[in-house]
Design a protein around this motif. Structure first.
Motif, mmCIF file in Angstrom:
data_model
loop_
_atom_site.group_PDB
_atom_site.id
_atom_site.type_symbol
_atom_site.label_atom_id
_atom_site.label_comp_id
_atom_site.label_asym_id
_atom_site.label_seq_id
_atom_site.Cartn_x
_atom_site.Cartn_y
_atom_site.Cartn_z
ATOM 1 N N PHE A 1 0.346 2.253 -14.414
ATOM 2 C CA PHE A 1 0.162 2.467 -12.985
ATOM 3 C C PHE A 1 -0.424 3.850 -12.787
ATOM 4 N N ARG A 2 -1.090 4.039 -11.665
ATOM 5 C CA ARG A 2 -1.721 5.321 -11.350
ATOM 6 C C ARG A 2 -1.644 5.581 -9.853
ATOM 7 N N TRP A 3 -1.504 6.838 -9.509
ATOM 8 C CA TRP A 3 -1.662 7.290 -8.128
ATOM 9 C C TRP A 3 -3.112 7.740 -8.007
ATOM 10 N N ILE A 4 -3.882 7.091 -7.149
ATOM 11 C CA ILE A 4 -5.295 7.439 -7.036
ATOM 12 C C ILE A 4 -5.673 7.793 -5.600
ATOM 13 N N LYS A 5 -6.777 8.516 -5.466
ATOM 14 C CA LYS A 5 -7.360 8.806 -4.160
ATOM 15 C C LYS A 5 -8.358 7.709 -3.825
ATOM 16 N N VAL A 6 -8.663 7.559 -2.557
ATOM 17 C CA VAL A 6 -9.613 6.541 -2.123
ATOM 18 C C VAL A 6 -10.935 6.669 -2.877
ATOM 19 N N GLU A 7 -11.393 7.897 -3.101
ATOM 20 C CA GLU A 7 -12.683 8.074 -3.786
ATOM 21 C C GLU A 7 -12.652 7.649 -5.259
ATOM 22 N N ASP A 8 -11.440 7.405 -5.816
ATOM 23 C CA ASP A 8 -11.318 6.955 -7.206
ATOM 24 C C ASP A 8 -11.454 5.436 -7.355
ATOM 25 N N ILE A 9 -11.433 4.696 -6.258
ATOM 26 C CA ILE A 9 -11.444 3.229 -6.303
ATOM 27 C C ILE A 9 -12.537 2.675 -7.222
ATOM 28 N N PRO A 10 -13.789 3.148 -7.145
ATOM 29 C CA PRO A 10 -14.840 2.560 -7.993
ATOM 30 C C PRO A 10 -14.623 2.716 -9.505
ATOM 31 N N LYS A 11 -13.714 3.570 -9.918
ATOM 32 C CA LYS A 11 -13.459 3.788 -11.345
ATOM 33 C C LYS A 11 -12.585 2.704 -11.978
ATOM 34 N N LEU B 1 0.904 -1.151 0.000
ATOM 35 C CA LEU B 1 0.000 0.000 0.000
ATOM 36 C C LEU B 1 0.940 1.196 0.000
ATOM 37 N N LEU B 2 1.356 1.568 -1.208
ATOM 38 C CA LEU B 2 2.372 2.600 -1.428
ATOM 39 C C LEU B 2 1.685 3.952 -1.455
ATOM 40 N N CYS B 3 1.971 4.765 -0.459
ATOM 41 C CA CYS B 3 1.259 6.034 -0.311
ATOM 42 C C CYS B 3 2.154 7.235 -0.575
ATOM 43 N N GLN B 4 1.524 8.261 -1.108
ATOM 44 C CA GLN B 4 2.184 9.540 -1.342
ATOM 45 C C GLN B 4 1.110 10.609 -1.141
ATOM 46 N N ASP B 5 1.240 11.366 -0.076
ATOM 47 C CA ASP B 5 0.240 12.365 0.293
ATOM 48 C C ASP B 5 -1.120 11.683 0.483
ATOM 49 N N ASP B 6 -2.138 12.090 -0.267
ATOM 50 C CA ASP B 6 -3.472 11.506 -0.104
ATOM 51 C C ASP B 6 -3.796 10.507 -1.208
ATOM 52 N N ARG B 7 -2.769 9.950 -1.837
ATOM 53 C CA ARG B 7 -2.960 8.997 -2.932
ATOM 54 C C ARG B 7 -2.189 7.709 -2.653
ATOM 55 N N PHE B 8 -2.615 6.638 -3.335
ATOM 56 C CA PHE B 8 -1.882 5.379 -3.250
ATOM 57 C C PHE B 8 -1.728 4.806 -4.658
ATOM 58 N N LEU B 9 -0.728 3.949 -4.819
ATOM 59 C CA LEU B 9 -0.357 3.447 -6.141
ATOM 60 C C LEU B 9 -1.080 2.144 -6.462
ATOM 61 N N ILE B 10 -1.652 2.094 -7.671
ATOM 62 C CA ILE B 10 -2.212 0.857 -8.195
ATOM 63 C C ILE B 10 -1.544 0.564 -9.530
#
Length: 135
Positions: free
Chosen positions: A99-109, A8-17
């Protein structure tokens, strides 16, 4: 049972997928970077190796975020997901399609691997609490 570690690679308010390669099982689905633990490795050592092989980065592995078991038709995995930060390097596409850095609210996309669904539910419920992440 196959032991798998992931970051669970985090950077500020985002995590890497990362998007799985098209030619692999569960191709083009999104996942957390990681892979199988090899004989003689600790889970943390396996995660450091996988991040280096797949993204060309060196990571600092923190506490366990979550552990779970998931049964796929072809394999049963025991997944350990760690809080992780980049210690050195910039992620590169060495194995994944994207790969993308996403916010938690982006998960459903995004369409994720089924093993990650429980993890994603917890993230959507609790967010990314800063106090659990490595320094």
């Amino acid at each position: 049972m196959t032991e798998v570690v992931a970051a669970l690679l985090c950077q500020d308010d985002r995590f890497l997928i990362c998007q799985r390669p098209a030619h692999k099982k569960r191709g083009l689905l999104w996942e957390f970077v990681g892979g199988k633990r090899e004989a003689g490795e600790s889970k943390e050592e396996a995660l450091v190796r996988e991040c280096r092989e797949e993204l060309g980065i060196t990571v600092k592995v923190g506490e366990v975020f979550m552990e779970l078991t998931h049964v796929y038709p072809d394999i049963t995995i025991e997944l350990t997901l760690f809080w992780t930060t980049i210690f050195q390097g910039t992620p590169q596409l060495l194995e994944h399609e994207d790969f993308r850095w996403i916010k938690v609210e982006d998960i459903p996309k995004f369409a994720f691997c089924p093993a990650d669904e429980e993890v994603l539910r917890r993230l959507m419920e609790r967010g990314l609490p800063r106090e659990n992440q490595p320094v």
